[in-house]
Design a protein around this motif. Structure first.
Motif, PDB file in Angstrom:
ATOM      1  N   ASP A 169      91.098  27.488  33.123  1.00 44.31           N
ATOM      2  CA  ASP A 169      90.018  26.477  33.729  1.00 44.31           C
ATOM      3  C   ASP A 169      88.854  26.046  32.936  1.00 44.31           C
ATOM      4  O   ASP A 169      88.677  24.915  32.692  1.00 44.31           O
ATOM      5  N   VAL A 170      88.250  26.927  32.495  1.00 47.04           N
ATOM      6  CA  VAL A 170      87.169  26.994  31.535  1.00 47.04           C
ATOM      7  C   VAL A 170      86.766  27.945  30.634  1.00 47.04           C
ATOM      8  O   VAL A 170      86.900  29.166  31.131  1.00 47.04           O
ATOM      9  N   GLU A 171      85.776  27.829  29.691  1.00 46.05           N
ATOM     10  CA  GLU A 171      85.137  28.931  28.900  1.00 46.05           C
ATOM     11  C   GLU A 171      83.976  28.987  29.452  1.00 46.05           C
ATOM     12  O   GLU A 171      83.127  28.172  29.564  1.00 46.05           O
ATOM     13  N   VAL A 172      83.517  30.267  29.125  1.00 43.07           N
ATOM     14  CA  VAL A 172      82.075  30.681  29.776  1.00 43.07           C
ATOM     15  C   VAL A 172      81.408  31.677  28.768  1.00 43.07           C
ATOM     16  O   VAL A 172      82.165  32.488  28.094  1.00 43.07           O
ATOM     17  N   ALA A 173      80.252  31.323  28.650  1.00 44.12           N
ATOM     18  CA  ALA A 173      79.478  32.249  27.523  1.00 44.12           C
ATOM     19  C   ALA A 173      78.455  32.843  28.462  1.00 44.12           C
ATOM     20  O   ALA A 173      77.838  32.371  29.132  1.00 44.12           O
ATOM     21  N   LEU A 174      77.987  34.364  28.090  1.00 42.49           N
ATOM     22  CA  LEU A 174      77.065  34.948  28.676  1.00 42.49           C
ATOM     23  C   LEU A 174      76.050  35.660  27.831  1.00 42.49           C
ATOM     24  O   LEU A 174      76.527  36.175  26.601  1.00 42.49           O
ATOM     25  N   ALA A 175      75.026  35.681  28.014  1.00 44.78           N
ATOM     26  CA  ALA A 175      73.977  36.615  27.404  1.00 44.78           C
ATOM     27  C   ALA A 175      73.948  37.924  27.594  1.00 44.78           C
ATOM     28  O   ALA A 175      73.854  38.838  26.637  1.00 44.78           O
ATOM     29  N   VAL A 176      74.265  38.254  28.817  1.00 47.28           N
ATOM     30  CA  VAL A 176      74.390  39.619  28.916  1.00 47.28           C
ATOM     31  C   VAL A 176      75.972  40.138  28.587  1.00 47.28           C
ATOM     32  O   VAL A 176      76.856  39.507  28.098  1.00 47.28           O
ATOM     33  N   MET A 177      76.129  41.579  28.361  1.00 47.20           N
ATOM     34  CA  MET A 177      77.215  42.111  27.584  1.00 47.20           C
ATOM     35  C   MET A 177      78.224  42.965  28.615  1.00 47.20           C
ATOM     36  O   MET A 177      77.688  43.551  29.319  1.00 47.20           O
ATOM     37  N   GLY A 178      79.484  43.060  28.003  1.00 48.34           N
ATOM     38  CA  GLY A 178      80.229  44.096  28.741  1.00 48.34           C
ATOM     39  C   GLY A 178      81.141  43.362  29.668  1.00 48.34           C
ATOM     40  O   GLY A 178      80.877  42.593  30.261  1.00 48.34           O
ATOM     41  N   GLU A 179      82.433  44.093  29.751  1.00 46.85           N
ATOM     42  CA  GLU A 179      83.389  43.712  30.524  1.00 46.85           C
ATOM     43  C   GLU A 179      82.624  43.628  32.189  1.00 46.85           C
ATOM     44  O   GLU A 179      83.406  42.872  33.105  1.00 46.85           O
ATOM     45  N   MET A 180      82.027  44.631  32.555  1.00 44.75           N
ATOM     46  CA  MET A 180      81.469  44.691  33.978  1.00 44.75           C
ATOM     47  C   MET A 180      80.823  43.342  34.186  1.00 44.75           C
ATOM     48  O   MET A 180      80.827  42.801  35.139  1.00 44.75           O
ATOM     49  N   ASN A 181      79.957  43.075  33.239  1.00 49.57           N
ATOM     50  CA  ASN A 181      79.181  41.479  33.432  1.00 49.57           C
ATOM     51  C   ASN A 181      80.170  40.537  33.477  1.00 49.57           C
ATOM     52  O   ASN A 181      79.847  39.328  33.926  1.00 49.57           O
ATOM     53  N   VAL A 182      81.268  40.417  32.737  1.00 49.72           N
ATOM     54  CA  VAL A 182      82.405  39.423  32.647  1.00 49.72           C
ATOM     55  C   VAL A 182      82.911  39.538  34.396  1.00 49.72           C
ATOM     56  O   VAL A 182      83.215  38.527  34.834  1.00 49.72           O
ATOM     57  N   ARG A 183      83.223  40.520  34.928  1.00 45.60           N
ATOM     58  CA  ARG A 183      83.723  40.741  36.176  1.00 45.60           C
ATOM     59  C   ARG A 183      82.468  40.000  36.985  1.00 45.60           C
ATOM     60  O   ARG A 183      82.875  39.336  37.871  1.00 45.60           O
ATOM     61  N   ASN A 184      81.236  40.384  36.857  1.00 42.41           N
ATOM     62  CA  ASN A 184      80.239  39.777  37.893  1.00 42.41           C
ATOM     63  C   ASN A 184      80.036  38.370  37.808  1.00 42.41           C
ATOM     64  O   ASN A 184      80.127  37.832  38.691  1.00 42.41           O
ATOM     65  N   ALA A 185      80.123  37.893  36.627  1.00 46.45           N
ATOM     66  CA  ALA A 185      79.960  36.482  36.368  1.00 46.45           C
ATOM     67  C   ALA A 185      81.425  35.648  36.741  1.00 46.45           C
ATOM     68  O   ALA A 185      81.231  34.483  37.505  1.00 46.45           O
ATOM     69  N   LEU A 186      82.570  36.241  36.730  1.00 45.05           N
ATOM     70  CA  LEU A 186      83.800  35.652  37.214  1.00 45.05           C
ATOM     71  C   LEU A 186      83.626  35.668  38.891  1.00 45.05           C
ATOM     72  O   LEU A 186      84.027  34.550  39.503  1.00 45.05           O
ATOM     73  N   GLY A 187      83.022  36.513  39.405  1.00 43.22           N
ATOM     74  CA  GLY A 187      82.971  36.588  40.923  1.00 43.22           C
ATOM     75  C   GLY A 187      82.120  35.368  41.268  1.00 43.22           C
ATOM     76  O   GLY A 187      82.169  34.670  42.156  1.00 43.22           O
TER      77      GLY A 187
END
Length: 474
Positions: A283-301
């Motif tokens: 679908d798309v590429e996403v970048a976050l300033a925050v770190m870690g897999e938990m925040n990836v889950r947060n961002a994906l939801g």
């Protein structure tokens, strides 16, 4: 008016909050003040950041619980869940027949009418996900309202009242008040939901994991069938809850084989990157300033819910990239000569996730974990083995004594054994220590931590101000 059901919301002008210094209660106090209500409060003790926030808002707080705090007579009393029926101020409220209500019910009746409540719930990640969702909507021009169990770095507070239709609210599974032992989130009538995780927590009010799961089943059942529901299935009991609730949802996660999935997670030292796949398609590429897999889950939801709310992927990506985070959630207090991080982690899963995130961001540095067992669950032996396993992700560990509470003085047999954790970590080759008090911990860190190393403080409380004191001492 003589009970909690009888008040007319349109006639309320003055509101008194008992136990005002709780995180959610300060959010409500701020919203009330911003709406023009006359607000007062009381609590046994008030410490920063609550005291600072309430002072900034100009809300007077009376220390100690006394009948005279209810003078002059308020139109409405909001009762926090930290007080019981025997509390002298509560007893006076009941004797005088004052109108009273719980915190979540006050939010529902005074702020959610005419709004679309978007609720974020779950054992882990709900505060960050809530702030993230509100920020993405705000950046997209939706002007949402927000009630948060933490301080948003982007909004500069724990609430906002916007003119848009969406009200983003953190849904807590903890009980509501002495007169309502159900979870808070059942009051918010969600018309959009993110469920981040289900694991055992709150051992003081929930018997076991099945009991916790039943609360989320009740939440899923009250969401309208046509409302979007996003559920992270990286945690097995979220699927159990969905099946028990008998409703359709969309799933997301790092390991999800259905719905929304984050893949190719990587950290370049300044940002976290991942690729979103939907039903197997990129679908798309996403970048976050925050770190870690938990925040990836947060961002994906958050990304998935925003897409269901009609936001294009490009807008959701921009909001996620500029999101700065929440105070005390992996908050970097200092970057040189030592990296100092203040984090709210107090559950084994959250501790492991925070240390995983720090390791990804700083792969070549020595990582110190400094943990205070302070929450009602972490103070108990229920996660004795799991805490040891989680802390093994660090290179060096300091565990503070179990926090003592007058209201919940645990017998020795039920209390987490810090000594056992330290010995188990040493046996696994991890340098581990414990000390009698905060001052001894601070002295040890000042002696032992070297330039270029990373110190992660983890507690759901103030931890004696240690994180900022250590950062200031470098």
């Amino acid at each position: 008016m003589s009970d909690r059901e009888a008040f007319d919301a349109t006639s309320v002008r003055t509101v008194h909050l008992i136990a005002i210094s709780g995180v959610a209660m300060t959010s409500l106090a701020g919203m009330l003040k911003s709406r023009g209500f006359v607000v007062t409060g009381s609590d046994q003790n008030v410490y920063p950041p609550a005291s600072t926030l309430l002072e900034r808002l100009g809300i007077p707080v009376r220390l100690g619980y006394r009948p005279e705090n209810l003078e002059p007579r308020p139109d409405l009393v909001v009762v926090g869940n930290a007080v019981s029926r025997t509390n002298p101020e509560v007893a006076a409220m009941l004797d005088r027949g004052l109108a009273y209500v719980s915190m979540p019910e006050a939010i529902r009746r005074l702020f959610l009418v005419g709004k679309r409540p978007l609720v974020v719930a779950g054992t882990h990640g709900k505060t960050t996900s809530t702030a993230m969702l509100a920020w993405v909507l705000a950046e997209a021009g939706r002007d949402p309202s927000l009630m948060l169990g933490g301080e948003s770095l982007d909004f500069g507070g724990n609430f906002r009242l916007g003119r848009g239709e969406d009200f983003v609210i953190e849904g807590d599974e903890y009980d509501t008040a002495f007169f309502d032992k159900g979870p808070k989130f059942l009051h918010y009538e969600p018309r959009g939901l993110i469920l981040t995780a289900i694991e055992f927590d709150h051992a003081d009010i929930y018997r076991d994991l099945d009991h916790v799961t039943s609360a989320f089943v009740s939440l899923l059942r009250i969401v309208p069938r046509d409302a979007p529901v996003l559920v992270c299935d990286d945690f097995p009991h979220t699927s159990v809850a969905v099946s028990a609730a008998g409703r359709d949802v969309e799933y997301f996660g790092l390991r999800s084989s259905r719905g929304w999935r984050a893949v190719d997670v990587r950290d370049d030292g300044s940002a976290t990157h991942f690729t979103v796949r939907h039903d197997g398609e990129r679908d798309v590429e996403v970048a976050l300033a925050v770190m870690g897999e938990m925040n990836v889950r947060n961002a994906l939801g958050v990304f998935a819910l925003c897409r269901r709310l009609g936001l294009p992927a490009s807008q959701a990506r921009l909001g996620l990239r500029s999101f700065r985070g929440v105070r005390r959630r992996q908050e970097v207090l200092a970057a040189e000569p030592i990296v100092v991080i203040d984090d709210f982690a107090h559950h084994p899963t959250a501790i492991a996730a925070t240390l995983e995130a720090v390791r990804r961001r700083h792969p070549s540095r020595k990582i110190w974990a400094v943990f205070e067992p302070r929450s009602n669950t972490s103070r108990r032996r229920v996660f004795q083995r799991e805490f040891t396993q989680a802390l093994r992700h660090a290179d060096a560990v300091v565990v503070a004594p179990v926090f003592f509470k007058d209201t919940d003085s645990l017998p020795e047999a039920d209390r987490l054994s810090v000594g056992e954790i330290v010995e188990s970590l040493r046996g696994a080759g991890v340098a581990a220590d414990t000390f009698a008090d905060d001052e001894a911990i601070l002295a040890h860190l000042r002696r032992s931590v070297g330039a270029g190393e990373v110190v992660v403080f983890m507690s759901n409380g103030a931890f004696g101000g240690l994180p900022r004191r250590f950062a200031a001492s470098m």
